[in-house]
Motif scaffolding. Structure first.
Motif: not given
Length: 170
Positions: A68-69, A81-84, A130-131, A138-139
């Protein structure tokens, strides 16, 4: 009667803060609809910011890798990403429901993000992706406006269609 097939989907709830409660519950404070209007012009630093990302898929499917990014406004999705958060494959279990056939069961994950402080440099969309085993899902997005002087007539619920920075649906 024909039953619709189960589909994989994801969504995000954005808020000022969250608490994890006893019994696996989350308490969310200051939930944003689809827009964040800072109390002062950008750039600004918010003391707390949180998001809960929900991922749902049929229980018969198992992922090998789930990431999750979170991307800030103006940030390219090819950048880090800013957060992962990486979800381990051993969290890939759904509790069995004895009264529901396996092909009608879902796996549901709720993943909390906390960012403190949240530093917003520019207006735009905060995006969650989300990968899952190479597929990008797209989340959700949160529109960040430029501050109290920038107003909008929109105050309703968020749209199911995401738009990228140039306004095209993504």
């Amino acid at each position: 009667m024909k039953t619709a097939s189960l589909q994989r989907y994801a969504y995000t709830i954005f808020c000022d803060d969250l608490r994890e409660e006893v019994g696996g519950k989350f308490s969310l404070m200051g939930i944003y609809r689809n827009i964040l209007i800072p109390s002062a012009p950008l750039p600004i630093s918010l003391p707390h910011f949180a998001a809960v990302v929900h991922f749902v898929e049929p229980a018969t499917e198992e992922f090998k890798a789930l990431t999750i990014r979170l991307y800030f406004p103006g940030q390219d999705e090819n950048e880090p990403p800013a957060a992962q958060v990486d979800i381990a494959a051993d969290q890939n279990t759904a509790p069995p429901e004895t009264d529901v056939p396996l092909d009608r069961q879902v796996r549901s994950l709720a993943i909390p993000f906390r960012i403190a402080p949240l530093k917003l440099e520019t207006a735009g969309r905060l995006r969650v992706r989300i990968e899952r085993d190479g597929e990008v899902i797209l989340a959700g997005t949160l529109q960040i406006l430029g501050g109290p002087q920038e107003t909008t007539a929109s105050g309703g619920s968020s749209s199911a269609t995401e738009k990228d920075s140039d306004g095209a649906a993504s």
